[in-house]
Write an enzyme that holds these catalytic residues in place. Structure first.
Site, PDB file in Angstrom:
ATOM      1  N   THR A 125       0.841  -1.205   0.000  1.00  0.00           N
ATOM      2  CA  THR A 125       0.000   0.000   0.000  1.00  0.00           C
ATOM      3  C   THR A 125       0.871   1.248   0.000  1.00  0.00           C
ATOM      4  O   THR A 125       1.979   1.235   0.545  1.00  0.00           O
ATOM      5  CB  THR A 125      -0.926   0.011   1.237  1.00  0.00           C
ATOM      6  N   ASP A 126       0.337   2.330  -0.571  1.00  0.00           N
ATOM      7  CA  ASP A 126       1.085   3.600  -0.551  1.00  0.00           C
ATOM      8  C   ASP A 126       1.239   4.148   0.867  1.00  0.00           C
ATOM      9  O   ASP A 126       2.055   5.037   1.105  1.00  0.00           O
ATOM     10  CB  ASP A 126       0.412   4.641  -1.465  1.00  0.00           C
ATOM     11  N   GLU A 127       0.428   3.624   1.814  1.00  0.00           N
ATOM     12  CA  GLU A 127       0.496   4.153   3.188  1.00  0.00           C
ATOM     13  C   GLU A 127       1.840   3.888   3.855  1.00  0.00           C
ATOM     14  O   GLU A 127       2.149   4.490   4.878  1.00  0.00           O
ATOM     15  CB  GLU A 127      -0.631   3.562   4.048  1.00  0.00           C
ATOM     16  N   TYR A 153      -1.609  -0.336  11.105  1.00  0.00           N
ATOM     17  CA  TYR A 153      -1.899  -0.994   9.822  1.00  0.00           C
ATOM     18  C   TYR A 153      -0.734  -0.802   8.855  1.00  0.00           C
ATOM     19  O   TYR A 153      -0.180  -1.772   8.324  1.00  0.00           O
ATOM     20  CB  TYR A 153      -3.197  -0.434   9.210  1.00  0.00           C
ATOM     21  N   LYS A 157       2.039  -3.448   7.210  1.00  0.00           N
ATOM     22  CA  LYS A 157       2.178  -3.647   5.760  1.00  0.00           C
ATOM     23  C   LYS A 157       3.623  -3.357   5.319  1.00  0.00           C
ATOM     24  O   LYS A 157       4.148  -4.018   4.420  1.00  0.00           O
ATOM     25  CB  LYS A 157       1.200  -2.734   5.009  1.00  0.00           C
TER      26      LYS A 157
HETATM   27  P1  NAD Z   1     -10.474  -6.317   2.545  1.00  0.00           P
HETATM   28  O1  NAD Z   1     -10.412  -6.088   4.005  1.00  0.00           O
HETATM   29  O2  NAD Z   1     -11.734  -6.059   1.820  1.00  0.00           O
HETATM   30  O3  NAD Z   1      -9.997  -7.790   2.179  1.00  0.00           O
HETATM   31  C1  NAD Z   1      -9.025  -8.497   2.887  1.00  0.00           C
HETATM   32  C2  NAD Z   1      -9.421  -9.977   2.851  1.00  0.00           C
HETATM   33  O4  NAD Z   1      -8.411 -10.727   3.537  1.00  0.00           O
HETATM   34  C3  NAD Z   1     -10.758 -10.273   3.538  1.00  0.00           C
HETATM   35  O5  NAD Z   1     -11.575 -11.058   2.722  1.00  0.00           O
HETATM   36  C4  NAD Z   1     -10.344 -11.035   4.785  1.00  0.00           C
HETATM   37  O6  NAD Z   1     -11.329 -11.968   5.221  1.00  0.00           O
HETATM   38  C5  NAD Z   1      -9.078 -11.707   4.319  1.00  0.00           C
HETATM   39  N1  NAD Z   1      -8.229 -12.115   5.435  1.00  0.00           N
HETATM   40  C6  NAD Z   1      -7.927 -11.398   6.554  1.00  0.00           C
HETATM   41  N2  NAD Z   1      -7.143 -12.113   7.365  1.00  0.00           N
HETATM   42  C7  NAD Z   1      -6.920 -13.304   6.749  1.00  0.00           C
HETATM   43  C8  NAD Z   1      -6.202 -14.469   7.108  1.00  0.00           C
HETATM   44  N3  NAD Z   1      -5.535 -14.557   8.268  1.00  0.00           N
HETATM   45  N4  NAD Z   1      -6.197 -15.520   6.252  1.00  0.00           N
HETATM   46  C9  NAD Z   1      -6.879 -15.455   5.078  1.00  0.00           C
HETATM   47  N5  NAD Z   1      -7.588 -14.383   4.698  1.00  0.00           N
HETATM   48  C10 NAD Z   1      -7.603 -13.308   5.528  1.00  0.00           C
HETATM   49  O7  NAD Z   1      -9.311  -5.412   1.961  1.00  0.00           O
HETATM   50  P2  NAD Z   1      -8.956  -4.940   0.475  1.00  0.00           P
HETATM   51  O8  NAD Z   1      -9.241  -3.510   0.398  1.00  0.00           O
HETATM   52  O9  NAD Z   1      -9.519  -5.885  -0.482  1.00  0.00           O
HETATM   53  O10 NAD Z   1      -7.371  -5.099   0.527  1.00  0.00           O
HETATM   54  C11 NAD Z   1      -6.703  -6.216  -0.054  1.00  0.00           C
HETATM   55  C12 NAD Z   1      -5.213  -5.957  -0.043  1.00  0.00           C
HETATM   56  O11 NAD Z   1      -4.922  -4.770  -0.767  1.00  0.00           O
HETATM   57  C13 NAD Z   1      -4.644  -5.734   1.346  1.00  0.00           C
HETATM   58  O12 NAD Z   1      -3.377  -6.358   1.415  1.00  0.00           O
HETATM   59  C14 NAD Z   1      -4.510  -4.228   1.459  1.00  0.00           C
HETATM   60  O13 NAD Z   1      -3.490  -3.878   2.349  1.00  0.00           O
HETATM   61  C15 NAD Z   1      -4.157  -3.875   0.033  1.00  0.00           C
HETATM   62  N6  NAD Z   1      -4.497  -2.520  -0.420  1.00  0.00           N
HETATM   63  C16 NAD Z   1      -5.774  -2.050  -0.319  1.00  0.00           C
HETATM   64  C17 NAD Z   1      -6.084  -0.793  -0.843  1.00  0.00           C
HETATM   65  C18 NAD Z   1      -7.477  -0.227  -0.776  1.00  0.00           C
HETATM   66  O14 NAD Z   1      -7.664   0.954  -1.065  1.00  0.00           O
HETATM   67  N7  NAD Z   1      -8.499  -0.988  -0.432  1.00  0.00           N
HETATM   68  C19 NAD Z   1      -5.079  -0.017  -1.437  1.00  0.00           C
HETATM   69  C20 NAD Z   1      -3.765  -0.522  -1.493  1.00  0.00           C
HETATM   70  C21 NAD Z   1      -3.506  -1.789  -0.998  1.00  0.00           C
HETATM   71  O1  DAU Z   2      -4.016   4.227   0.465  1.00  0.00           O
HETATM   72  C1  DAU Z   2      -4.318   2.870   0.456  1.00  0.00           C
HETATM   73  C2  DAU Z   2      -5.127   2.509   1.689  1.00  0.00           C
HETATM   74  O2  DAU Z   2      -6.413   3.088   1.510  1.00  0.00           O
HETATM   75  C3  DAU Z   2      -5.243   1.004   1.917  1.00  0.00           C
HETATM   76  O3  DAU Z   2      -3.954   0.500   2.177  1.00  0.00           O
HETATM   77  C4  DAU Z   2      -6.175   0.709   3.095  1.00  0.00           C
HETATM   78  O4  DAU Z   2      -6.360  -0.681   3.248  1.00  0.00           O
HETATM   79  C5  DAU Z   2      -7.520   1.358   2.811  1.00  0.00           C
HETATM   80  O5  DAU Z   2      -8.384   1.158   3.910  1.00  0.00           O
HETATM   81  C6  DAU Z   2      -7.342   2.863   2.550  1.00  0.00           C
HETATM   82  O6  DAU Z   2      -6.921   3.549   3.755  1.00  0.00           O
HETATM   83  P1  DAU Z   2      -7.552   4.966   4.169  1.00  0.00           P
HETATM   84  O7  DAU Z   2      -7.343   5.155   5.610  1.00  0.00           O
HETATM   85  O8  DAU Z   2      -7.100   6.044   3.245  1.00  0.00           O
HETATM   86  O9  DAU Z   2      -9.105   4.657   3.818  1.00  0.00           O
HETATM   87  P2  DAU Z   2     -10.473   4.975   4.593  1.00  0.00           P
HETATM   88  O10 DAU Z   2     -11.567   4.616   3.641  1.00  0.00           O
HETATM   89  O11 DAU Z   2     -10.503   4.401   5.948  1.00  0.00           O
HETATM   90  O12 DAU Z   2     -10.424   6.564   4.731  1.00  0.00           O
HETATM   91  C7  DAU Z   2     -10.253   7.407   3.612  1.00  0.00           C
HETATM   92  C8  DAU Z   2     -10.215   8.841   4.123  1.00  0.00           C
HETATM   93  O13 DAU Z   2     -11.508   9.180   4.614  1.00  0.00           O
HETATM   94  C9  DAU Z   2      -9.254   9.071   5.269  1.00  0.00           C
HETATM   95  O14 DAU Z   2      -8.681  10.357   5.148  1.00  0.00           O
HETATM   96  C10 DAU Z   2     -10.143   9.019   6.514  1.00  0.00           C
HETATM   97  C11 DAU Z   2     -11.456   9.568   6.003  1.00  0.00           C
HETATM   98  N1  DAU Z   2     -12.689   9.041   6.654  1.00  0.00           N
HETATM   99  C12 DAU Z   2     -12.855   7.683   6.670  1.00  0.00           C
HETATM  100  C13 DAU Z   2     -13.956   7.126   7.278  1.00  0.00           C
HETATM  101  C14 DAU Z   2     -14.140   5.628   7.333  1.00  0.00           C
HETATM  102  C15 DAU Z   2     -13.637   9.884   7.170  1.00  0.00           C
HETATM  103  O15 DAU Z   2     -13.503  11.135   7.111  1.00  0.00           O
HETATM  104  N2  DAU Z   2     -14.732   9.340   7.777  1.00  0.00           N
HETATM  105  C16 DAU Z   2     -14.941   7.991   7.858  1.00  0.00           C
HETATM  106  O16 DAU Z   2     -15.959   7.562   8.448  1.00  0.00           O
END
Ligand code: NAD
Ligand code: DAU
Length: 339
Positions: A125-127, A153, A157
């Site tokens: 992740t970019d985080e 988190y 990562k």
């Molecule tokens: P998500 O939470 O929707 O999916 C994660 C999945 O992993 C879930 O289905 C969960 O049940 C499964 N999981 C958790 N623990 C597990 C374990 N111990 N064994 C097997 N499965 C397990 O999240 P997402 O948004 O789909 O993220 C997927 C990947 O992408 C993650 O690695 C996250 O860090 C990365 N990522 C997400 C974003 C984003 O914006 N959503 C951006 C960049 C990277």
């Molecule tokens: O950048 C990639 C990441 O993006 C992934 O690695 C993470 O798994 C994914 O959850 C996401 O992280 P963020 O923290 O950026 O996403 P989130 O949707 O939780 O929040 C997005 C922005 O919105 C953040 O600045 C917090 C804000 N927010 C979020 C929630 C849930 C609010 O203002 N109110 C809210 O209720």
């Protein structure tokens, strides 16, 4: 070819399974997920009708289960999406983030090494880069920046990325890592910004904006992320990190206003609440490397992607209504009540 997709029942994992079944119709895709709160087996109903897809409920931190799985299939490719992913939850309970994201990755890496996979792709992740100042709009995340994670988190990562890269350097395991910006699209769990605001607005509930809503995220349509991972998996160089993003930075508040406008709901639903602890200010990916080396570019404009995402949530009310009426209610109460 045999692919292992971990976290297959989550948001991006689900989209990736469908992407792979369409783009690689003669390959076998094995999806695993422990079906934690974020995993939903119903997402994969259609995939399970395809004889090239196999689903197993399994936990990546379960050494015995993973050993048996690798032995049974002999994977060519491993793509590790499985993780605990919500920053707010990591602030409440960091332990499960370390266990899943660090220990789970190490177990998969060891098995990939022992069984000689062709490529282990770690979804980062970019985080992991921390954040950028809001006003420094000429600064972007590049792959060579030091890691500077802000939340439990992102720290977990970052550890997983480093472990994966260390297995390349030390053991010669063919590893690639991608670091993507914020994804949006179908099947995203309602705890995340876009679905949370969308669902609350549809239910005429307050929209809880952290701080002043001026934090910036860099949004990418989930299918573009899937295509980037597929490209890196097959054409990326071993031991390399690729940033994935599409120069689509937006203030949170502006996203929320777009959603309200699309739904015809009033801005009076917006409620400013106490900020997230350690809240990162701005994320902004520089995707030059993946573009120059691998020719990847995002295909979906935000204006189109957000419309089709909203349409998906409107057309799939049953999907999210079941989630928000279950244990999610208690999560929401604890996270937002009196905030
Ligand atoms: P998500 O939470 O929707 O999916 C994660 C999945 O992993 C879930 O289905 C969960 O049940 C499964 N999981 C958790 N623990 C597990 C374990 N111990 N064994 C097997 N499965 C397990 O999240 P997402 O948004 O789909 O993220 C997927 C990947 O992408 C993650 O690695 C996250 O860090 C990365 N990522 C997400 C974003 C984003 O914006 N959503 C951006 C960049 C990277
Ligand atoms: O950048 C990639 C990441 O993006 C992934 O690695 C993470 O798994 C994914 O959850 C996401 O992280 P963020 O923290 O950026 O996403 P989130 O949707 O939780 O929040 C997005 C922005 O919105 C953040 O600045 C917090 C804000 N927010 C979020 C929630 C849930 C609010 O203002 N109110 C809210 O209720």
């Amino acid at each position: 070819m045999k692919y292992l997709v971990t976290g297959a029942a989550g948001f991006i994992g689900t989209n990736f399974v469908y992407h792979m079944l369409e783009k690689h119709p003669s390959d076998l895709i094995v999806g695993i997920d422990n079906l934690s709160y974020a995993g939903n087996i119903k997402n994969l109903k259609k995939a399970q009708e395809n004889s090239n897809f196999v689903f197993r409920q399994a936990d990546i931190t379960d050494q015995d289960a993973m050993t048996a799985l690798f032995k049974e299939f002999g994977f060519d490719y491993v793509i590790n999406f499985a993780a605990q992913t919500h920053v707010d939850r990591s602030i409440v309970d960091p332990g499960i983030f370390v266990k899943t994201n660090v220990l789970g990755t190490q177990i998969l890496l060891d098995l990939a090494r022992e069984t000689g996979v062709k490529r282990f792709h770690q979804i980062g992740t970019d985080e992991v880069y921390g954040d950028l100042p809001l006003e420094a709009t000429d600064q972007f995340f590049v792959e060579t920046l030091p890691l500077k994670a802000s939340s439990p988190y992102s720290a977990s990562k970052a550890a997983a990325d480093l472990l994966a890269l260390s297995y390349n350097r030390t053991f010669g395991l063919p590893v690639t890592v991608s670091r993507c910006s914020n994804n949006y699209g179908p099947y995203q769990f309602p705890e995340k910004l876009i679905p949370l605001m969308l669902i609350n607005a549809l239910n005429d509930k307050n929209l809880p904006v952290y701080g002043d809503g001026m934090n910036v995220r860099d949004w990418l349509y989930v299918e573009d992320h899937c295509e980037a991972v597929d490209t890196i998996l097959h054409n990326g160089r071993d031991g390399e990190v690729y940033n994935v993003g599409g120069h689509n930075e937006m203030h949170n508040i502006d996203i929320i206003k777009i959603i309200l406008k699309e739904l015809g709901k009033p801005e009076s639903l917006i409620t400013f609440v106490t900020d997230r602890k350690g809240h990162d200010l701005r994320y902004a990916i520089d995707p030059t490397k993946i573009h120059n080396e691998l020719g990847w570019l995002p295909q979906t404009k935000f204006a189109d992607g957000i419309k089709s995402t909203i349409r998906w949530y409107l057309d799939n009310k049953d999907w999210w209504e079941e989630i928000v009426s279950g244990e999610y209610r208690e999560y929401y109460r604890k996270m937002y009540e009196n905030r």
